[in-house]
Design an enzyme around this catalytic site. Structure first.
Site, PDB file in Angstrom:
ATOM      1  N   ASP A  99      -5.542   9.104  10.402  1.00 26.23           N
ATOM      2  CA  ASP A  99      -4.153   8.149  10.316  1.00 26.23           C
ATOM      3  C   ASP A  99      -3.822   8.585  11.671  1.00 26.23           C
ATOM      4  O   ASP A  99      -3.846   9.888  11.407  1.00 26.23           O
ATOM      5  CB  ASP A  99      -3.591   8.901   8.635  1.00 26.23           C
ATOM      6  CG  ASP A  99      -3.334   8.169   7.546  1.00 26.23           C
ATOM      7  OD1 ASP A  99      -4.412   7.191   7.409  1.00 26.23           O
ATOM      8  OD2 ASP A  99      -3.180   9.571   7.098  1.00 26.23           O
ATOM      9  N   GLU A 138       0.481  -1.703   0.080  1.00 34.09           N
ATOM     10  CA  GLU A 138       0.074   0.021  -0.183  1.00 34.09           C
ATOM     11  C   GLU A 138       0.585   0.945   0.160  1.00 34.09           C
ATOM     12  O   GLU A 138       1.355   1.285   0.905  1.00 34.09           O
ATOM     13  CB  GLU A 138      -0.890   0.183   1.334  1.00 34.09           C
ATOM     14  CG  GLU A 138      -2.181  -0.690   1.341  1.00 34.09           C
ATOM     15  CD  GLU A 138      -2.668  -0.940   2.658  1.00 34.09           C
ATOM     16  OE1 GLU A 138      -2.659  -0.186   3.439  1.00 34.09           O
ATOM     17  OE2 GLU A 138      -3.227  -1.979   2.828  1.00 34.09           O
TER      18      GLU A 138
END
EC number: 4.2.1.20
Length: 274
Positions: free
Chosen positions: A61, A50
């Site tokens: 995040d 990824e």
């Protein structure tokens, strides 16, 4: 035509082991070092990669990945440069699947049709766009699928049996199970619950289920890998990059800091069902 992602998961299923899916941020800490890290991941043991598309306002995040995105943006990383990284990677590796992971805003600005065309041309295999819900599939998901890109969706502990079919409807490649409510980089509190959740998702889909968020060690990879078809590791790798820097710059230990960790995690997934 079988996608690289389908082919890789099928091959690993035949080996009776889960995939090691590694996340790194494109352009972190700088373009050249990030390209070197990307190129080194498969040999270190990464089965699927990824590649984060840095964005100024990420929602899912944790601090480590936010900071990685900030470092990349400060050093001039753009979406076009991220696609260039994939193009360069493909010159030496035609087998390892690459998934672009990020947020819709940079794609929208690039232009959806142009982005899909450029991603396919660069050798991208799939997309994870965390802020586009299933209700917005016409926006990007459906056009991406038509172009041959896998569209990987996130499910969470709060995605109930009523919601799951909606989320899974246009998901392809694999399902990404977020092992906790919260952000990347936190710790998994209940491994047994993760295994139960994977089995629940599998009752709704034939797709592989990969588990991410909170996997930090070889032991974590081994234990979660007993139930999951894939283990996704990101924050710990991004932290390794951060800790290797001197005055914000890459050092001779930056690339090995990542590859050594990936090798240890790879050993963990290989023990998962041994």
């Amino acid at each position: 035509m079988t996608s690289r992602i389908d082919a890789r998961f099928a091959a690993l299923k035949a080996e009776n082991r889960p995939a090691l899916v590694t996340f790194v941020m494109a352009g972190d800490p700088d373009f050249d070092t990030a390209q070197e890290v990307l190129a080194a991941l498969p040999a270190a043991g990464a089965d699927v990669i990824e590649l984060g598309m840095p964005f100024s306002d990420p929602m899912a995040d944790g601090v480590a990945i936010q900071l990685a995105g900030q470092r990349a943006l400060a050093n001039g990383q753009t979406l076009n440069k991220t696609l260039d990284m994939v193009r360069t990677f493909r010159k030496g590796d035609q087998g390892t699947p690459i998934i672009l992971m990020g947020y819709y805003n940079p794609i929208f600005i690039h232009g959806v049709d142009a982005f899909i065309e450029d991603a396919v041309d660069a050798g991208v295999d799939g997309l994870i766009v965390v802020d586009l819900p299933a209700e917005e599939d016409e926006e990007l998901c459906i056009p991406a699928l038509k172009a041959g890109l896998n569209f990987i969706r996130l499910t969470t502990p709060t995605t109930d049996d009523k919601r799951l079919p909606v989320v899974l409807k246009n998901t392809s490649g694999f399902v990404y199970y977020v092992s906790m409510t919260g952000i990347t980089g936190a710790a998994i509190k209940n491994r047994a619950a993760v295994g139960e959740a994977v089995q629940r998702i599998k009752r709704h889909t034939p797709l592989p289920v990969a588990v991410g968020f909170g996997i930090k060690t070889s032991e974590d990879a081994e234990k979660i890998g007993r139930d999951a078809d894939g283990i996704v590791v990101g924050s710990v790798l991004v932290n390794a990059i951060a800790e290797s820097l001197e005055n914000g710059k890459a050092t001779r230990v930056t690339v090995p800091a990542v590859t050594d960790l990936v090798s240890a995690l790879s050993a963990g997934v290989k023990r998962a069902r041994a």
